[in-house]
Design a protein around this motif. Structure first.
Motif, PDB file in Angstrom:
ATOM      1  N   CYS A   3      -2.038  -8.204   1.442  1.00  0.00           N
ATOM      2  CA  CYS A   3      -2.879  -7.182   2.041  1.00  0.00           C
ATOM      3  C   CYS A   3      -2.000  -6.315   2.936  1.00  0.00           C
ATOM      4  N   LEU A   4      -1.990  -5.012   2.659  1.00  0.00           N
ATOM      5  CA  LEU A   4      -1.173  -4.057   3.404  1.00  0.00           C
ATOM      6  C   LEU A   4      -2.084  -3.190   4.259  1.00  0.00           C
ATOM      7  N   SER A   5      -1.833  -3.171   5.548  1.00  0.00           N
ATOM      8  CA  SER A   5      -2.674  -2.432   6.488  1.00  0.00           C
ATOM      9  C   SER A   5      -1.776  -1.641   7.429  1.00  0.00           C
ATOM     10  N   GLY A   6      -1.856  -0.308   7.342  1.00  0.00           N
ATOM     11  CA  GLY A   6      -1.057   0.556   8.196  1.00  0.00           C
ATOM     12  C   GLY A   6      -1.933   1.494   8.997  1.00  0.00           C
ATOM     13  N   ALA A   7      -1.401   1.989  10.106  1.00  0.00           N
ATOM     14  CA  ALA A   7      -2.168   2.859  10.995  1.00  0.00           C
ATOM     15  C   ALA A   7      -2.541   4.187  10.341  1.00  0.00           C
ATOM     16  N   GLU A   8      -1.755   4.642   9.364  1.00  0.00           N
ATOM     17  CA  GLU A   8      -1.973   5.957   8.764  1.00  0.00           C
ATOM     18  C   GLU A   8      -2.451   5.893   7.318  1.00  0.00           C
ATOM     19  N   GLN A   9      -3.014   4.803   6.895  1.00  0.00           N
ATOM     20  CA  GLN A   9      -3.442   4.698   5.509  1.00  0.00           C
ATOM     21  C   GLN A   9      -4.607   3.740   5.379  1.00  0.00           C
ATOM     22  N   GLU A  10      -5.326   3.880   4.286  1.00  0.00           N
ATOM     23  CA  GLU A  10      -6.374   2.924   3.956  1.00  0.00           C
ATOM     24  C   GLU A  10      -5.716   1.608   3.556  1.00  0.00           C
ATOM     25  N   ASP A  11      -6.385   0.507   3.836  1.00  0.00           N
ATOM     26  CA  ASP A  11      -5.871  -0.799   3.422  1.00  0.00           C
ATOM     27  C   ASP A  11      -5.788  -0.869   1.902  1.00  0.00           C
ATOM     28  N   GLU A  12      -4.803  -1.598   1.412  1.00  0.00           N
ATOM     29  CA  GLU A  12      -4.712  -1.876  -0.017  1.00  0.00           C
ATOM     30  C   GLU A  12      -4.160  -3.272  -0.198  1.00  0.00           C
ATOM     31  N   ALA A  13      -4.432  -3.835  -1.362  1.00  0.00           N
ATOM     32  CA  ALA A  13      -3.945  -5.182  -1.653  1.00  0.00           C
ATOM     33  C   ALA A  13      -3.223  -5.183  -2.982  1.00  0.00           C
ATOM     34  N   LEU A  14      -2.126  -5.901  -3.017  1.00  0.00           N
ATOM     35  CA  LEU A  14      -1.396  -6.153  -4.259  1.00  0.00           C
ATOM     36  C   LEU A  14      -1.735  -7.577  -4.674  1.00  0.00           C
ATOM     37  N   VAL A  15      -2.307  -7.728  -5.854  1.00  0.00           N
ATOM     38  CA  VAL A  15      -2.615  -9.055  -6.374  1.00  0.00           C
ATOM     39  C   VAL A  15      -1.527  -9.390  -7.387  1.00  0.00           C
ATOM     40  N   ILE A  16      -0.792 -10.453  -7.104  1.00  0.00           N
ATOM     41  CA  ILE A  16       0.375 -10.818  -7.910  1.00  0.00           C
ATOM     42  C   ILE A  16       0.085 -12.109  -8.663  1.00  0.00           C
ATOM     43  N   ASP A  17       0.235 -12.041  -9.984  1.00  0.00           N
ATOM     44  CA  ASP A  17       0.103 -13.219 -10.840  1.00  0.00           C
ATOM     45  C   ASP A  17       1.498 -13.801 -10.996  1.00  0.00           C
ATOM     46  N   LEU A  18       1.728 -14.953 -10.429  1.00  0.00           N
ATOM     47  CA  LEU A  18       3.052 -15.563 -10.454  1.00  0.00           C
ATOM     48  C   LEU A  18       3.456 -16.040 -11.842  1.00  0.00           C
ATOM     49  N   ASP A  19       2.479 -16.378 -12.691  1.00  0.00           N
ATOM     50  CA  ASP A  19       2.797 -16.825 -14.046  1.00  0.00           C
ATOM     51  C   ASP A  19       3.344 -15.691 -14.904  1.00  0.00           C
ATOM     52  N   THR A  20       2.751 -14.513 -14.793  1.00  0.00           N
ATOM     53  CA  THR A  20       3.131 -13.388 -15.653  1.00  0.00           C
ATOM     54  C   THR A  20       3.974 -12.343 -14.936  1.00  0.00           C
ATOM     55  N   ALA A  21       4.158 -12.489 -13.624  1.00  0.00           N
ATOM     56  CA  ALA A  21       4.868 -11.514 -12.791  1.00  0.00           C
ATOM     57  C   ALA A  21       4.228 -10.131 -12.895  1.00  0.00           C
ATOM     58  N   SER A  22       2.904 -10.110 -13.033  1.00  0.00           N
ATOM     59  CA  SER A  22       2.184  -8.839 -13.095  1.00  0.00           C
ATOM     60  C   SER A  22       1.493  -8.571 -11.764  1.00  0.00           C
ATOM     61  N   VAL A  23       1.275  -7.280 -11.492  1.00  0.00           N
ATOM     62  CA  VAL A  23       0.694  -6.866 -10.224  1.00  0.00           C
ATOM     63  C   VAL A  23      -0.443  -5.899 -10.487  1.00  0.00           C
ATOM     64  N   SER A  24      -1.557  -6.078  -9.787  1.00  0.00           N
ATOM     65  CA  SER A  24      -2.634  -5.106  -9.802  1.00  0.00           C
ATOM     66  C   SER A  24      -2.889  -4.677  -8.356  1.00  0.00           C
ATOM     67  N   VAL A  25      -3.430  -3.465  -8.201  1.00  0.00           N
ATOM     68  CA  VAL A  25      -3.668  -2.902  -6.881  1.00  0.00           C
ATOM     69  C   VAL A  25      -5.172  -2.797  -6.659  1.00  0.00           C
ATOM     70  N   GLU A  26      -5.617  -3.210  -5.471  1.00  0.00           N
ATOM     71  CA  GLU A  26      -7.020  -3.123  -5.106  1.00  0.00           C
ATOM     72  C   GLU A  26      -7.141  -2.317  -3.821  1.00  0.00           C
ATOM     73  N   SER A  27      -8.176  -1.503  -3.734  1.00  0.00           N
ATOM     74  CA  SER A  27      -8.527  -0.859  -2.464  1.00  0.00           C
ATOM     75  C   SER A  27      -9.506  -1.782  -1.773  1.00  0.00           C
ATOM     76  N   VAL A  28      -9.102  -2.352  -0.664  1.00  0.00           N
ATOM     77  CA  VAL A  28      -9.928  -3.323   0.042  1.00  0.00           C
ATOM     78  C   VAL A  28      -9.839  -3.087   1.534  1.00  0.00           C
ATOM     79  N   ARG A  29     -10.719  -3.681   2.260  1.00  0.00           N
ATOM     80  CA  ARG A  29     -10.621  -3.700   3.710  1.00  0.00           C
ATOM     81  C   ARG A  29      -9.974  -5.038   4.069  1.00  0.00           C
ATOM     82  N   CYS A  30      -8.812  -4.988   4.677  1.00  0.00           N
ATOM     83  CA  CYS A  30      -8.108  -6.218   5.057  1.00  0.00           C
ATOM     84  C   CYS A  30      -8.827  -6.856   6.232  1.00  0.00           C
ATOM     85  N   GLU A  31      -9.291  -8.055   6.017  1.00  0.00           N
ATOM     86  CA  GLU A  31      -9.992  -8.799   7.059  1.00  0.00           C
ATOM     87  C   GLU A  31      -8.982  -9.625   7.824  1.00  0.00           C
ATOM     88  N   GLU A  32      -9.260  -9.855   9.065  1.00  0.00           N
ATOM     89  CA  GLU A  32      -8.351 -10.646   9.897  1.00  0.00           C
ATOM     90  C   GLU A  32      -8.646 -12.101   9.791  1.00  0.00           C
TER      91      GLU A  32
END
Length: 82
Positions: free
Chosen positions: A53-82
């Motif tokens: 989960c990536l959260s910066g002061a100047e951007q909307e939160d986003e998440a990179l979901v990484i599949d370790l088996d396939t080394a593939s990545v998808s991007v989600e627009s999410v609200r990063c919860e604490e």
């Protein structure tokens, strides 16, 4: 003085591996502040999926979901919860 986003690179390497594999590159805009563990958080979804989960002061939160088996990545627009 302008502040530019920080480049975030995600690498995978197996246990005991000598080499690593670049699986994602993105940026994190945090208004020139130092990037800390409050800006990047890893949460395990299951045994082979991790969400960064990536959260910066100047951007909307986003998440990179990484599949370790396939080394593939998808991007989600999410609200990063604490």
């Amino acid at each position: 003085m302008a502040y530019s986003p920080e480049a975030i690179r995600v690498y995978l390497a197996g246990e005991g591996a000598i080499e690593r594999q670049l699986v994602a590159t993105t940026s994190l805009a945090n208004d020139g502040s130092t990037i800390t563990d409050e800006n990047i958080r890893a949460d395990w979804i299951d045994a082979t999926l991790v969400r960064l989960c990536l959260s910066g002061a100047e951007q909307e939160d986003e998440a990179l979901v990484i599949d370790l088996d396939t080394a593939s990545v998808s991007v989600e627009s999410v609200r990063c919860e604490e």
